[in-house]
Design a protein around this motif. Structure first.
Motif, PDB file in Angstrom:
ATOM      1  N   ASP A  89     -49.050   9.364  -6.623  1.00 56.02           N
ATOM      2  CA  ASP A  89     -47.887   8.806  -6.383  1.00 56.02           C
ATOM      3  C   ASP A  89     -47.413   8.222  -5.152  1.00 56.02           C
ATOM      4  N   ALA A  90     -47.937   8.734  -3.966  1.00 52.45           N
ATOM      5  CA  ALA A  90     -47.648   8.395  -2.609  1.00 52.45           C
ATOM      6  C   ALA A  90     -48.354   6.991  -2.522  1.00 52.45           C
ATOM      7  N   HIS A  91     -49.771   7.065  -2.914  1.00 48.20           N
ATOM      8  CA  HIS A  91     -50.702   5.940  -2.898  1.00 48.20           C
ATOM      9  C   HIS A  91     -49.903   4.769  -3.617  1.00 48.20           C
ATOM     10  N   THR A  92     -49.456   5.082  -4.878  1.00 55.43           N
ATOM     11  CA  THR A  92     -48.705   4.006  -5.894  1.00 55.43           C
ATOM     12  C   THR A  92     -47.723   3.563  -4.879  1.00 55.43           C
ATOM     13  N   GLN A  93     -46.874   4.220  -4.258  1.00 57.29           N
ATOM     14  CA  GLN A  93     -45.689   3.618  -3.634  1.00 57.29           C
ATOM     15  C   GLN A  93     -46.162   2.746  -2.562  1.00 57.29           C
ATOM     16  N   CYS A  94     -47.313   3.001  -1.946  1.00 56.40           N
ATOM     17  CA  CYS A  94     -47.772   2.273  -0.730  1.00 56.40           C
ATOM     18  C   CYS A  94     -48.024   1.078  -1.362  1.00 56.40           C
ATOM     19  N   ARG A  95     -48.656   0.814  -2.469  1.00 53.25           N
ATOM     20  CA  ARG A  95     -49.210  -0.455  -3.119  1.00 53.25           C
ATOM     21  C   ARG A  95     -47.958  -1.218  -3.629  1.00 53.25           C
ATOM     22  N   GLN A  96     -47.027  -0.464  -3.951  1.00 55.04           N
ATOM     23  CA  GLN A  96     -45.641  -1.136  -4.305  1.00 55.04           C
ATOM     24  C   GLN A  96     -45.078  -1.850  -3.347  1.00 55.04           C
ATOM     25  N   VAL A  97     -45.052  -1.188  -2.179  1.00 58.10           N
ATOM     26  CA  VAL A  97     -44.371  -1.788  -0.677  1.00 58.10           C
ATOM     27  C   VAL A  97     -45.358  -2.952  -0.446  1.00 58.10           C
ATOM     28  N   ALA A  98     -46.554  -2.746  -0.419  1.00 49.89           N
ATOM     29  CA  ALA A  98     -47.414  -3.794  -0.058  1.00 49.89           C
ATOM     30  C   ALA A  98     -47.250  -5.207  -0.851  1.00 49.89           C
ATOM     31  N   ALA A  99     -46.702  -5.004  -2.096  1.00 49.31           N
ATOM     32  CA  ALA A  99     -46.598  -6.081  -2.774  1.00 49.31           C
ATOM     33  C   ALA A  99     -45.215  -6.819  -2.694  1.00 49.31           C
ATOM     34  N   LEU A 100     -44.342  -6.219  -1.903  1.00 49.84           N
ATOM     35  CA  LEU A 100     -43.014  -6.806  -1.723  1.00 49.84           C
ATOM     36  C   LEU A 100     -43.127  -8.077  -0.709  1.00 49.84           C
ATOM     37  N   ASP A 101     -42.282  -9.163  -1.179  1.00 47.80           N
ATOM     38  CA  ASP A 101     -42.319 -10.481  -0.540  1.00 47.80           C
ATOM     39  C   ASP A 101     -42.260 -10.239   1.127  1.00 47.80           C
ATOM     40  N   GLY A 102     -43.161 -10.938   1.726  1.00 49.26           N
ATOM     41  CA  GLY A 102     -43.068 -10.785   3.147  1.00 49.26           C
ATOM     42  C   GLY A 102     -43.849  -9.504   4.025  1.00 49.26           C
TER      43      GLY A 102
END
Length: 383
Positions: free
Chosen positions: A23-36
């Protein structure tokens, strides 16, 4: 390196033997996908948080308050302290009630105010001198193994020295700042970054002031004089760097700073000289990192330990905590091995260990039963 769904990159500074939840890896990917978003650096203490990973430093062209969270300015400071006879059983009973706040008017004669100069940031007087709950603590510890004499000498520390370790943040002020943003903008970016940063910076200063007040309260209660911190770094903040916003959520500044990386109340912590570069977003870990959720730690802990067992730790130290649930939630077994976190930082050339700090007394929240017994002894002494 983790794959990212957008243009941002992700680097994880942990060895293959370090356990990190998916889940921590998943959250990192979600953050990396944010605009900017530009780059996400995950530390070896990485674990899932509320909406964003804890133990990560995240660089973006856009300022996202939720990536810092509500405890803006949370950090760890280390204060030298001189005591003649550091007997844990006696000292634990002398810790003050750090759940009771100090008020500038009602408690004007408290000697802890001597460490305060100037105005209180944001004029926020609520909660001053309190430690808070969760993983926050105030700890009396001794310097254990000195791992780098040169750096230890620079800090004025030697084996056997006593220190107060204070881990807390901006309390209600940080919560107020994030709540006012999320009520209008949710998890979106700050529409006026400068306005957010002005309030953010006040919360950071408030957190540093609160750590000084807490250390002074404990020092006076133990019969010692307050001192200046030799280390004080916050690990929840946003920094403007090279024209971008560097968000740290449970990651300490690692660009030539001295940092205390917290273990648990039953293991050593590590003072390190940090020298992290751009791939790590100039950051290092802030602690051991949870390996169990609070619910899991509570359930498993109750099946394995009694409350009294958790009040005396494997290193022989004592825990002051009147909240039985918190005792289980914050048990040493709920966290990763601090030695593995430090090994990973060393392997990735992010930090040099200086010395360990070994707990003697860890304060989590007031133990009212101990306070009542102490007051009764004082009353008997006056008869």
């Amino acid at each position: 390196m983790l794959p990212a769904s957008g243009p941002a990159t992700i680097s994880v500074f942990a060895s293959p033997t370090s356990w990190i939840e998916s889940d921590a890896h998943t959250q990192c990917r979600q953050v990396a996908a944010l605009d900017g978003m530009i780059h996400v650096a995950a530390m070896p203490d990485l674990h899932p948080g509320k909406g964003a990973p804890i133990g990560a430093a995240m660089t973006s062209r856009v300022l996202y308050p939720f990536l810092v969270g509500s405890d803006i300015g949370c950090g760890i400071a280390v204060f030298p302290i001189r005591l003649k006879r550091p007997v844990p059983e006696k000292l634990a009973a002398r810790f003050p009630d750090l759940d009771r706040p100090l008020h500038p008017e009602h408690d004007a004669d408290d000697p802890a105010w001597t460490v305060v100069s100037g105005e209180i940031p944001a004029g926020h007087v609520e909660g001053l001198g309190t430690v808070g709950r969760g993983n926050h603590f105030v700890e009396l510890a001794r310097i254990g193994a000195v791992l780098d004499p040169t750096h230890a000498g620079r800090l004025g520390l030697a084996a056997g020295d006593l220190v107060l370790v204070v881990h807390t943040g901006s309390r209600g002020l940080g919560e107020q700042i994030l709540r006012e943003h999320t009520e209008r903008h949710g998890a979106g970016p700050a529409p006026d970054p400068q306005a957010y940063l002005a309030r953010h910076d006040e919360a950071v200063r408030w957190g540093a002031l609160n750590r000084r007040l807490l250390a002074a309260r404990v020092a006076y209660a133990l019969g010692a004089a307050p001192t200046e911190p030799v280390v004080d770094q916050c690990h929840n903040l946003v920094e403007v760097r090279d024209g971008s916003y560097l968000h740290r959520k449970g990651a300490a500044p690692g660009d030539g700073r001295d940092v205390l990386i917290a273990g648990t109340r039953g293991t050593p912590s590590y003072l390190v000289a940090a020298h992290a570069g751009p791939e790590a977003n100039y950051s290092v870990a802030h602690g051991a990192g949870r390996k169990m959720s609070r619910a899991d730690a509570l359930c498993r802990g109750r099946a394995k330990h009694t409350v009294e067992e958790l009040r005396r730790t494997p290193v022989g130290s004592l825990v002051v905590c009147g909240d039985r649930q918190l005792l289980f939630e914050e048990a040493p077994g709920a966290y990763k091995r601090i030695e593995q976190v430090i090994d990973d930082l060393v392997e990735h050339r992010l930090a040099t260990p200086i010395a360990t700090t070994v707990p003697l007394v860890t304060y989590k929240t007031a133990d009212l039963a101990v306070g009542s017994r102490r007051d009764e002894r004082r009353r008997r002494g006056r008869r």
